[in-house]
Enzyme design. Structure first.
Site, PDB file in Angstrom:
ATOM      1  N   GLU A  35       0.851  -1.190   0.000  1.00 16.53           N
ATOM      2  CA  GLU A  35       0.000   0.000   0.000  1.00 16.53           C
ATOM      3  C   GLU A  35       0.883   1.235   0.000  1.00 16.53           C
ATOM      4  OE1 GLU A  35      -2.423   2.945  -0.017  1.00 16.53           O
ATOM      5  OE2 GLU A  35      -3.277   0.953  -0.290  1.00 16.53           O
ATOM      6  N   ILE A  42      -8.998   4.599  -0.430  1.00 17.24           N
ATOM      7  CA  ILE A  42      -9.835   5.791  -0.590  1.00 17.24           C
ATOM      8  C   ILE A  42     -11.110   5.657   0.239  1.00 17.24           C
ATOM      9  CG2 ILE A  42     -11.290   7.064  -2.253  1.00 17.24           C
ATOM     10  CD1 ILE A  42      -8.376   7.755  -2.564  1.00 17.24           C
ATOM     11  N   VAL A 269     -17.069  14.314 -11.897  1.00 19.13           N
ATOM     12  CA  VAL A 269     -17.456  13.853 -13.240  1.00 19.13           C
ATOM     13  C   VAL A 269     -16.933  12.444 -13.527  1.00 19.13           C
ATOM     14  CG1 VAL A 269     -17.756  16.138 -14.271  1.00 19.13           C
ATOM     15  CG2 VAL A 269     -15.468  15.127 -14.166  1.00 19.13           C
ATOM     16  N   HIS A 443     -44.217  -4.475  12.412  1.00 13.63           N
ATOM     17  CA  HIS A 443     -44.944  -3.201  12.452  1.00 13.63           C
ATOM     18  C   HIS A 443     -44.665  -2.512  13.776  1.00 13.63           C
ATOM     19  CE1 HIS A 443     -48.266  -0.367  11.913  1.00 13.63           C
ATOM     20  NE2 HIS A 443     -48.577  -0.604  13.171  1.00 13.63           N
TER      21      HIS A 443
END
Length: 464
Positions: A35, A42, A269, A443
């Site tokens: 690494e 990230i 983008v 519920h």
């Protein structure tokens, strides 16, 4: 370093790489991981995790403003941007050190440095002490991706930001332009807009969140506009004129170009794969538009070399990378894992309201030749949603009319990123509408809407 010959070397310690390393070690392989920057990649350090921490702060801030609705009093509501950012960095740090601990626990050799393929089964790693030469029977590329930079719209870290600068903002934008309305763009737009930035989102496609179902995009747009955002669809930023503390954006829409002034621009983008300086070309690895080409088992075509996660192409999701990492580790260890079905990978966007989906949109299901039955249920018809004060949203399900197969599920509203998993499990188990109808949902919960949406597809909805 002790051994330099391994069964497996993983390049990149993000959610694909570190998970692959752990699974391989559990299966008895001798594993090293390389690494160059941060354990957790990230996702943990500059993506999924810290953005969720920021968005949680903006969500609490939003709720504080609604205190009166809930019979509560809150005066002098404000925020300290530095403290908000500090909290998110703390969350990221905690998880990153957790990954380092997992490496130790699983006896995985960690090499901090920059890796390059030096031939078949060979890697050289530039560390701060020099160069290490490592060999392995198998290598997994999990090098991830970075923000795409468009010519003329490049980030400068001051006026124009990528996700990196947006995560540690040195100022609160007053007038913000976000270019791109995928998950990253919309999450930052949501965060800064909630904290008071005058926010404009520009999307080149005909709708925001373009990978989502069209109905969900429409509900999202309506909510964002209600929150004060300006949304420009079928629009593009042609040029940015950078000045002192301001940017003039030339925005084209319907063939006309208009200029607007902003103090901050966030470019979201898309992404490009990290494929440079890895020695891929020399080995004859096929690359297509910055992504490594693989088969369904993440094999690159070069014996013993695999690629997983963002560097191997869409969907660019951490959980897809992790799942691929486990599949490849099991394959290397002699197992027979199933390849991953792209349609079974859920997507989650943590804007306000949240968006989550799995499988085919209604349009894609029809394009694929299915005759469909579609069910919908609105949040306003659900007791828990009203009690939470979250009546905006909907759940939509798409079934094959002939077989009852669940083809896709799409949701927008409070906590839908947690709810979607119910449908994901259903799809994995090849459930039909009948199975889902016969399932008892508790519920009062938001999950009842999932039941009602299924019933609705067959004209049996009870509460709407």
């Amino acid at each position: 370093m002790a051994s330099t010959a391994y069964d497996l070397i993983v390049i990149g310690a993000g959610p694909g790489g570190y998970v692959a390393a752990i699974r391989a070690a559990q299966l008895g392989l001798n594993v090293a991981i390389v690494e160059r920057e941060h354990m957790g990649g990230i996702c943990l350090n500059w993506g999924c995790i810290p953005t969720k921490a920021l968005l949680r702060s903006s969500e609490v801030f939003h709720l504080m403003h609604r205190a009166k609705e809930f019979g509560l009093k809150a005066d002098g509501i404000g925020y300290d941007l530095d403290a908000v950012v500090q909290r998110s960095r703390g969350v990221a740090k905690q998880l990153s050190s957790g990954v380092a601990h997992l490496m130790k626990k699983n006896k995985i050799t960690v090499v901090m440095g920059e890796a390059r393929l030096a031939g078949k089964g060979k890697i050289s790693v530039k560390t701060d002490k020099g160069t290490d030469e490592l060999t392995a029977k198998n290598i997994i590329l999990a090098t991830g991706a970075r923000a795409r930079q468009l010519p003329g719209l490049e980030a400068d870290g001051d006026l124009v930001w990528t996700y990196r600068e947006a995560l540690v903002p040195k100022r609160m934008p007053k007038k913000l332009l976000v270019i791109g309305s995928g998950a990253i763009g919309i999450e930052f737009a949501s965060f800064f807009n909630t904290l008071g930035a005058d926010t404009t989102v520009v999307e080149v496609m005909d709708r925001i969140l373009p990978v989502e179902d069209a109905e969900i995009s429409a509900v999202a747009k309506k909510q964002f506009v209600k929150q004060g955002m300006k949304i420009l669809e079928k629009a593009g930023v042609k040029k940015l004129d950078r000045g002192q503390g301001k940017v003039v954006a030339h925005i084209e829409q319907n063939g006309k170009i208009e200029t607007q002034e902003f103090d901050t621009v966030i470019s979201a983008v898309g992404i490009v794969g990290n494929i440079e300086n890895l020695g891929l070309e020399e080995l004859g690895v096929k690359i297509d538009r910055t992504h490594v080409v693989t088969d369904e088992y993440c094999r690159t075509g070069v014996e013993g070399l695999y690629a997983i996660g963002d560097v191997a192409g869409a969907p660019w999701l951490a959980h897809k990378a992790s799942h691929e990492g486990i599949m490849v580790a099991e394959l290397i260890a002699g197992g027979h894992p199933h390849p991953i079905k792209p349609n079974s990978i859920p997507g989650c966007t943590y804007c306000h309201p949240q968006v989550a989906s799995v499988g085919l949109t209604e349009a894609k299901a029809k394009e694929a030749g299915h005759e469909v039955k579609v069910g919908r249920f609105p949040f306003i018809g659900n007791g828990k949603a009203i009690a939470l004060g979250e009546p905006e949203g909907m759940v939509k399900t798409v079934f094959d009319a002939k077989t009852g197969e669940l083809l896709g599920a799409h949701m927008i509203g409070a906590e839908v990123t947690e709810l979607i998993q119910g449908y994901v499990i259903g799809q994995t188990l090849e459930t039909t509408e009948e199975d889902l109808m016969h399932t008892v949902f508790p519920h009062p919960t938001l999950s009842e809407m999932m039941h009602e949406s299924v019933l609705s597809a067959y004209g049996k909805a009870v509460h709407f």
